[in-house]
Design a protein around this motif. Structure first.
Motif, PDB file in Angstrom:
ATOM      1  N   LEU A  76      28.475  35.710  44.225  1.00 44.64           N
ATOM      2  CA  LEU A  76      28.950  36.560  43.144  1.00 44.64           C
ATOM      3  C   LEU A  76      30.133  37.381  43.629  1.00 44.64           C
ATOM      4  CD1 LEU A  76      25.512  37.925  41.856  1.00 44.64           C
ATOM      5  CD2 LEU A  76      26.880  36.117  40.819  1.00 44.64           C
ATOM      6  N   THR A  77      31.241  37.289  42.929  1.00 40.80           N
ATOM      7  CA  THR A  77      32.380  38.142  43.228  1.00 40.80           C
ATOM      8  C   THR A  77      32.088  39.546  42.701  1.00 40.80           C
ATOM      9  OG1 THR A  77      33.488  37.700  41.125  1.00 40.80           O
ATOM     10  CG2 THR A  77      33.892  36.144  42.940  1.00 40.80           C
ATOM     11  N   PRO A  78      32.837  40.559  43.134  1.00 44.50           N
ATOM     12  CA  PRO A  78      32.625  41.911  42.592  1.00 44.50           C
ATOM     13  C   PRO A  78      32.730  41.949  41.074  1.00 44.50           C
ATOM     14  CG  PRO A  78      34.004  42.020  44.550  1.00 44.50           C
ATOM     15  CD  PRO A  78      33.825  40.555  44.242  1.00 44.50           C
ATOM     16  N   GLU A  79      33.652  41.146  40.505  1.00 47.92           N
ATOM     17  CA  GLU A  79      33.796  41.124  39.045  1.00 47.92           C
ATOM     18  C   GLU A  79      32.564  40.534  38.376  1.00 47.92           C
ATOM     19  OE1 GLU A  79      37.458  41.556  41.103  1.00 47.92           O
ATOM     20  OE2 GLU A  79      36.049  39.875  41.179  1.00 47.92           O
ATOM     21  N   GLU A  80      32.008  39.469  38.963  1.00 47.00           N
ATOM     22  CA  GLU A  80      30.813  38.846  38.390  1.00 47.00           C
ATOM     23  C   GLU A  80      29.601  39.754  38.535  1.00 47.00           C
ATOM     24  OE1 GLU A  80      32.074  34.166  39.142  1.00 47.00           O
ATOM     25  OE2 GLU A  80      31.032  35.304  40.693  1.00 47.00           O
ATOM     26  N   LEU A  81      29.496  40.438  39.665  1.00 45.04           N
ATOM     27  CA  LEU A  81      28.410  41.389  39.854  1.00 45.04           C
ATOM     28  C   LEU A  81      28.539  42.540  38.867  1.00 45.04           C
ATOM     29  CD1 LEU A  81      25.991  41.837  41.767  1.00 45.04           C
ATOM     30  CD2 LEU A  81      27.495  43.237  43.180  1.00 45.04           C
ATOM     31  N   ASP A  82      29.761  42.952  38.625  1.00 45.81           N
ATOM     32  CA  ASP A  82      30.033  44.016  37.673  1.00 45.81           C
ATOM     33  C   ASP A  82      29.660  43.592  36.259  1.00 45.81           C
ATOM     34  OD1 ASP A  82      31.090  46.704  37.465  1.00 45.81           O
ATOM     35  OD2 ASP A  82      32.717  45.837  36.289  1.00 45.81           O
ATOM     36  N   LEU A  83      29.732  42.300  35.968  1.00 39.15           N
ATOM     37  CA  LEU A  83      29.359  41.766  34.655  1.00 39.15           C
ATOM     38  C   LEU A  83      27.846  41.716  34.488  1.00 39.15           C
ATOM     39  CD1 LEU A  83      29.877  40.182  31.982  1.00 39.15           C
ATOM     40  CD2 LEU A  83      30.040  38.114  33.381  1.00 39.15           C
ATOM     41  N   LEU A  84      27.131  41.309  35.551  1.00 41.14           N
ATOM     42  CA  LEU A  84      25.700  41.065  35.445  1.00 41.14           C
ATOM     43  C   LEU A  84      24.851  42.328  35.577  1.00 41.14           C
ATOM     44  CD1 LEU A  84      25.368  37.781  37.531  1.00 41.14           C
ATOM     45  CD2 LEU A  84      25.408  38.011  35.049  1.00 41.14           C
TER      46      LEU A  84
END
Length: 431
Positions: A76-84
């Motif tokens: 998970l990239t920081p952006e994907e983690l930020d989404l989830l």
């Protein structure tokens, strides 16, 4: 006797001193740990772009494509983690969360709602996850203004892992995780997938009472569609009896809003899976162990695709809230406008919005739920669910859509959106 009297007096004196001190200690602890405001203020709002990223993420990390026993890595990239994270925190604990990835560690903040009290109605948690050879270690854990000693943090982590192991499904999932790697660029979870994992995990994540609700609705649906209908079934012909069953199971007129919302949510989920040709096995295998409903075409305003749009958006709104349902509907239409799609349809979009409105009623405040049940008791019709939409533009290729309406949020697009909302708002059910 004198000795007994002295002992009793000493005991009473000790109680008179120790008990108030214990109460004071608890009050001080509550004051230190709770706050009146959340330290994490984020809204779990999903845009079509977010959904596209989430779909790509799910496709990239689909564990069913892995051979059993082979190590896989979810990255998970920081952006994907930020989404989830916001959606996970909202769904699991109605809270809010944010994480900052660093080299070998992650700084995590949680804000969890508590029952209202003079000390505050939020538990703000802050801590660091430190990378190890296996699962991360919790370090520098703070509850509100109280920083816990490392020994206490370790004890809490051990208790949490022990609780996981006692839960068959979650324990199995925890055992599958081999290690977690943290860098500023990504969070990577290395796990070993095996074929026995989905069933126990699904069972653990879905409470038994929820399985019972879904099973009851599934059995009622199987009865409703038992006889073949060459022309198919209108959506309201299934929706009304399923919502009537939900009202009955919730307790009728004496039902609490929470009980009614739970039962109506189950009805909308079962209906959405059936209308869209899916089985409940995907989310609740135990709820689908009875007779399978006979596959039949379900239509709304004479169209099967409108029934699909309406039912999916209603279920999503009941489960995740209308912003997610709205975003899913818009994403689907924008995707259809692209190459190979059927084109953007404001007709489909209207069905999405009407379905989302119904789902919001089903799990909304008591007054909204009662309004829905009154319409159900009086007899739902097709005209109750969806206004006239035949004149709305549809089958618009991407180039034509952009030429006429620009991007979602443009003035022309907002005019169409407002017109659709006005039409839906004229229906008695949604007022």
């Amino acid at each position: 006797m004198r000795f007994l009297a002295k002992s009793l007096a000493a005991l009473l004196l000790s109680a008179a001193v120790i008990l108030p001190l214990g109460v004071v200690g608890l009050l001080v602890l509550a004051w230190y740990c709770t706050d009146h405001q959340p330290s994490v203020v984020r809204l779990a709002v999903t845009t079509p772009a977010d959904l596209a990223r989430a779909l790509r993420l799910a496709e990239r990390n689909d564990p069913r494509k892995a051979a059993p026993g082979v190590l896989r890595t979810i990255t998970l990239t920081p952006e994907e983690l930020d989404l989830l994270l916001p959606h996970l925190a909202a769904q699991l604990a109605r809270g809010q969360a944010v994480a900052e990835l660093q080299d070998g560690r992650a700084r995590v903040q949680l804000s969890l709602p508590l029952p209202s009290s003079p000390f505050g109605s939020w538990l703000n948690v802050q801590g660091q996850l430190v990378q190890t050879e296996g699962l991360p270690r919790v370090q520098a854990l703070r509850l509100g203004r109280l920083e816990l000693p490392q020994a206490v943090s370790d004890w809490l982590l051990a208790r949490g892992l022990a609780w996981l192991q006692q839960n068959p499904g979650l324990g199995t999932a925890a055992d599958a995780v081999q290690r977690v790697q943290i860098t500023p660029q990504a969070l990577s979870v290395v796990y070993a997938w095996h074929d026995g994992l989905p069933g126990p995990l699904q069972a653990a994540l879905l409470p038994p009472e929820e399985v019972q609700r879904l099973r009851a609705q599934q059995q009622r649906l199987a009865q409703l569609v038992q006889a073949p209908q060459p022309q198919g079934l209108a959506l309201h012909e299934l929706l009304q009896p399923l919502l009537a069953l939900a009202a009955e199971r919730a307790g009728g007129a004496k039902a609490t809003p929470e009980a009614r919302a739970q039962e109506q949510r189950a009805a909308l989920l079962v209906l959405a899976f059936y209308v869209n040709g899916k089985g409940l096995q995907a989310i609740a295998p135990a709820a689908a162990d009875g007779p399978s409903p006979r596959p039949q075409r379900v239509h709304l305003a004479g169209r099967g695709d409108l029934a699909q749009h309406f039912s999916v958006s209603a279920a999503l709104a009941a489960v995740a809230g209308t912003p997610l349902a709205d975003a899913v509907g818009l994403y689907k239409e924008l995707d259809d406008a692209g190459a190979g799609g059927s084109g953007f349809s404001f007709v489909d979009f209207a069905a999405d919005r009407a379905g989302a409105r119904l789902g919001a009623l089903a799990v909304g405040p008591a007054a909204a739920q009662e309004r829905l049940q009154r319409r159900v008791a009086a007899g739902l019709t097709e005209q109750d669910l969806l206004p006239s939409v035949r004149d709305l533009p549809e089958f618009l290729p991407q180039a034509q859509f952009h030429k006429r309406y620009g991007e979602p949020g443009s003035r022309a697009y907002k005019r169409m959106q407002a017109d659709i909302e006005r039409r839906i708002g004229t229906l008695a059910l949604y007022r």
